[in-house]
Design an enzyme around this catalytic site. Structure first.
Site, PDB file in Angstrom:
ATOM      1  N   GLY A  14      -7.590   8.810  -8.253  1.00  0.00           N
ATOM      2  CA  GLY A  14      -6.407   8.729  -7.467  1.00  0.00           C
ATOM      3  C   GLY A  14      -6.413   7.015  -7.313  1.00  0.00           C
ATOM      4  N   LYS A  61       3.154   1.800  -3.820  1.00  0.00           N
ATOM      5  CA  LYS A  61       2.254   1.097  -5.073  1.00  0.00           C
ATOM      6  C   LYS A  61       2.703   1.177  -6.405  1.00  0.00           C
ATOM      7  CE  LYS A  61      -2.421   0.546  -3.191  1.00  0.00           C
ATOM      8  NZ  LYS A  61      -4.002   0.774  -3.268  1.00  0.00           N
ATOM      9  N   SER A 112       0.962  -1.282   0.076  1.00  0.00           N
ATOM     10  CA  SER A 112       0.080  -0.119   0.055  1.00  0.00           C
ATOM     11  C   SER A 112       0.759   1.232   0.131  1.00  0.00           C
ATOM     12  CB  SER A 112      -0.910  -0.025   1.213  1.00  0.00           C
ATOM     13  OG  SER A 112      -1.932   0.966   0.744  1.00  0.00           O
ATOM     14  N   GLY A 114     -18.235   1.209   0.419  1.00  0.00           N
ATOM     15  CA  GLY A 114     -16.990   0.757   0.273  1.00  0.00           C
ATOM     16  C   GLY A 114     -16.610  -0.892   1.015  1.00  0.00           C
ATOM     17  N   TYR A 134     -15.767   3.797   3.348  1.00  0.00           N
ATOM     18  CA  TYR A 134     -16.375   2.630   4.153  1.00  0.00           C
ATOM     19  C   TYR A 134     -16.549   3.261   5.722  1.00  0.00           C
ATOM     20  CZ  TYR A 134     -11.324   1.556   4.094  1.00  0.00           C
ATOM     21  OH  TYR A 134      -9.964   1.470   4.007  1.00  0.00           O
ATOM     22  N   ALA A 136      -7.797   4.771  -5.565  1.00  0.00           N
ATOM     23  CA  ALA A 136      -8.916   3.931  -5.665  1.00  0.00           C
ATOM     24  C   ALA A 136      -9.740   4.225  -7.141  1.00  0.00           C
ATOM     25  CB  ALA A 136     -10.103   4.339  -4.790  1.00  0.00           C
ATOM     26  N   ASN A 171      -0.996  -3.657  -5.884  1.00  0.00           N
ATOM     27  CA  ASN A 171      -1.355  -3.734  -4.394  1.00  0.00           C
ATOM     28  C   ASN A 171      -1.137  -5.296  -3.824  1.00  0.00           C
ATOM     29  OD1 ASN A 171      -3.563  -5.182  -5.326  1.00  0.00           O
ATOM     30  ND2 ASN A 171      -4.935  -4.198  -3.769  1.00  0.00           N
TER      31      ASN A 171
HETATM   32  P1  NAD Z   1      -6.235   9.662  -3.415  1.00  0.00           P
HETATM   33  O1  NAD Z   1      -5.808  10.591  -2.715  1.00  0.00           O
HETATM   34  O2  NAD Z   1      -5.519   8.804  -4.450  1.00  0.00           O
HETATM   35  O3  NAD Z   1      -7.267  10.238  -4.549  1.00  0.00           O
HETATM   36  C1  NAD Z   1      -8.416  11.361  -4.086  1.00  0.00           C
HETATM   37  C2  NAD Z   1      -9.378  11.614  -5.335  1.00  0.00           C
HETATM   38  O4  NAD Z   1     -10.100  12.405  -4.599  1.00  0.00           O
HETATM   39  C3  NAD Z   1      -8.529  12.613  -6.430  1.00  0.00           C
HETATM   40  O5  NAD Z   1      -9.027  12.139  -7.442  1.00  0.00           O
HETATM   41  C4  NAD Z   1      -8.860  14.027  -5.964  1.00  0.00           C
HETATM   42  O6  NAD Z   1      -8.704  14.796  -7.043  1.00  0.00           O
HETATM   43  C5  NAD Z   1     -10.344  13.706  -5.262  1.00  0.00           C
HETATM   44  N1  NAD Z   1     -10.528  14.843  -4.672  1.00  0.00           N
HETATM   45  C6  NAD Z   1      -9.749  15.199  -3.426  1.00  0.00           C
HETATM   46  N2  NAD Z   1     -10.596  16.255  -2.611  1.00  0.00           N
HETATM   47  C7  NAD Z   1     -11.544  16.515  -3.422  1.00  0.00           C
HETATM   48  C8  NAD Z   1     -12.625  17.432  -3.394  1.00  0.00           C
HETATM   49  N3  NAD Z   1     -12.537  18.510  -2.193  1.00  0.00           N
HETATM   50  N4  NAD Z   1     -13.418  17.704  -4.261  1.00  0.00           N
HETATM   51  C9  NAD Z   1     -13.610  16.706  -5.476  1.00  0.00           C
HETATM   52  N5  NAD Z   1     -12.680  15.766  -5.445  1.00  0.00           N
HETATM   53  C10 NAD Z   1     -11.680  15.547  -4.525  1.00  0.00           C
HETATM   54  O7  NAD Z   1      -7.195   8.675  -2.520  1.00  0.00           O
HETATM   55  P2  NAD Z   1      -7.780   7.269  -2.910  1.00  0.00           P
HETATM   56  O8  NAD Z   1      -6.748   6.279  -2.297  1.00  0.00           O
HETATM   57  O9  NAD Z   1      -7.966   7.158  -4.115  1.00  0.00           O
HETATM   58  O10 NAD Z   1      -9.147   7.094  -1.802  1.00  0.00           O
HETATM   59  C11 NAD Z   1     -10.197   7.841  -2.462  1.00  0.00           C
HETATM   60  C12 NAD Z   1     -11.437   7.360  -1.782  1.00  0.00           C
HETATM   61  O11 NAD Z   1     -11.604   5.771  -1.849  1.00  0.00           O
HETATM   62  C13 NAD Z   1     -11.223   7.313  -0.327  1.00  0.00           C
HETATM   63  O12 NAD Z   1     -12.530   7.683   0.270  1.00  0.00           O
HETATM   64  C14 NAD Z   1     -11.251   6.137   0.374  1.00  0.00           C
HETATM   65  O13 NAD Z   1     -11.758   5.647   1.521  1.00  0.00           O
HETATM   66  C15 NAD Z   1     -11.722   5.174  -0.659  1.00  0.00           C
HETATM   67  N6  NAD Z   1     -11.090   3.787  -1.015  1.00  0.00           N
HETATM   68  C16 NAD Z   1     -11.809   2.926  -0.817  1.00  0.00           C
HETATM   69  C17 NAD Z   1     -11.489   1.381  -1.055  1.00  0.00           C
HETATM   70  C18 NAD Z   1     -12.305   0.232  -0.705  1.00  0.00           C
HETATM   71  O14 NAD Z   1     -11.713  -0.921  -1.042  1.00  0.00           O
HETATM   72  N7  NAD Z   1     -13.458   0.564  -0.548  1.00  0.00           N
HETATM   73  C19 NAD Z   1      -9.862   1.252  -1.324  1.00  0.00           C
HETATM   74  C20 NAD Z   1      -9.144   2.293  -1.433  1.00  0.00           C
HETATM   75  C21 NAD Z   1      -9.727   3.654  -1.456  1.00  0.00           C
END
Ligand code: NAD
Length: 299
Positions: free
Chosen positions: A146, A84, A80, A269, A247, A148, A105
């Protein structure tokens, strides 16, 4: 002959002995992770002689840690942040999705040959499938680009989504959003577009025309737990899927808006998280993770 060593909850014969396969999780920080609980309970439930441990590894120690997978003959590892992308240079092969996402991952060690996979997108597609929804042929509006959102977009395109309309703010993830569009166009038949999230009319119209709206941004989780990118229930229609990758909290603001709109399929999630773990579990063990059991004991 079975030994008689007594563990915390009783005898631990046939488990944690000389034959145990080791799986790691290499990230920093990582002590908060739920993955060890998920995988170790799944191993125990199926009687598999594997164990899963966290290792606090940043980029500085990553090469040594990956070498150790080969040296110690570990079965594999999860990876992680912040590793990654960085880990790719130390691996022998990548899955097609991993190559398209430029991220890993999960590592599988087959007799010293290390292959990198990305299972988050598989988890997303499978969690929809668990609810009877096939990504094939669907039109999806996706916010985020990003860690996810990238595997969600890539795996959905690989699995036959008809169209993916990506919306993002112009922040440091914009270049990744552009790259995702280019890769999906080059490698799949899925139609894909990118629009700035400030174009609210386009965003609203895209959701209205979509089968699925997926929010894979950080909006909805701490410290943005009071925020949602869609606050007007009239933007949604009843027959669509609204999927929030967050989640914690379990019911986000976005989910509340979707529920108010009467949307039939509103998902958090958790399913994606369990199913990405299940995909890694299968790569290491060849077995199906008992996902219903994991959901029951952990969530
Ligand atoms: P990241 O930092 O890599 O990406 C964040 C994304 O959010 C980017 O596209 C960014 O531009 C956008 N963003 C940030 N602030 C913003 C705002 N104010 N308005 C609009 N867009 C905005 O993060 P990540 O690792 O991709 O995580 C993103 C989400 O996915 C989180 O909520 C995380 O909990 C969730 N997630 C869930 C799982 C799962 O298995 N369910 C796994 C990984 C991540």
């Amino acid at each position: 002959m079975a030994n008689k060593i007594t563990g915390v909850n009783g005898p631990i014969t046939g488990w944690l002995d000389g034959h145990t396969y080791l799986i790691g999780l290499m990230a920093y920080p990582i002590r908060h992770s739920m993955s060890p609980t998920m995988h170790n309970n799944a191993f125990a439930k199926l009687g598999l002689n594997y164990t899963y441990l966290c290792f606090e590894i940043g980029n500085d120690k990553l090469k040594g840690a990956v070498d150790a997978i080969r040296t110690l003959d570990m079965r594999g590892s999860n990876v992680s942040m912040p590793n990654k992308k960085e880990v790719i240079q130390y691996l022998d092969k990548l899955s097609p999705a991993s190559e398209m996402c430029d991220a890993v991952n999960t590592i599988v060690n087959d007799h010293g040959v290390l292959t990198g996979y990305t299972t988050d997108g598989i988890g997303f597609v499978q969690s929809l499938k668990d609810e009877g929804i096939d990504i094939k042929g669907k039109v999806m509006t996706l916010t985020g680009a990003g860690g996810a959102a990238t595997p969600i977009a890539v795996q959905s395109a690989l699995d036959g989504a008809k169209e993916i309309r990506i919306f993002n703010i112009k922040d440091d993830k914009w270049a990744q959003a552009e790259k995702n569009v280019k890769t999906i166009q080059e490698k799949t038949d899925c139609q894909v577009s990118l629009t700035e999230l400030t174009d609210q009319e386009a965003f609203k119209q895209s959701i209205a025309e979509s089968d699925i709206y997926c929010d894979a941004t950080s909006v909805g989780m701490k410290p943005l737990e009071d925020k949602t990118l869609v606050s007007d229930p009239s933007w949604f229609h009843e027959d669509m899927v609204v999927f929030d990758t967050v989640y914690a909290p379990r019911t986000t603001k976005l989910m509340q808006v979707a529920q108010k709109a009467g949307v039939k399929h509103v998902f958090d999630g958790i399913g994606m998280m369990i199913d990405q773990g299940a995909a890694s579990f299968k790569l290491w063990t060849g077995k199906e993770m008992p996902t219903d059991y994991i959901r029951e004991i952990m969530f």
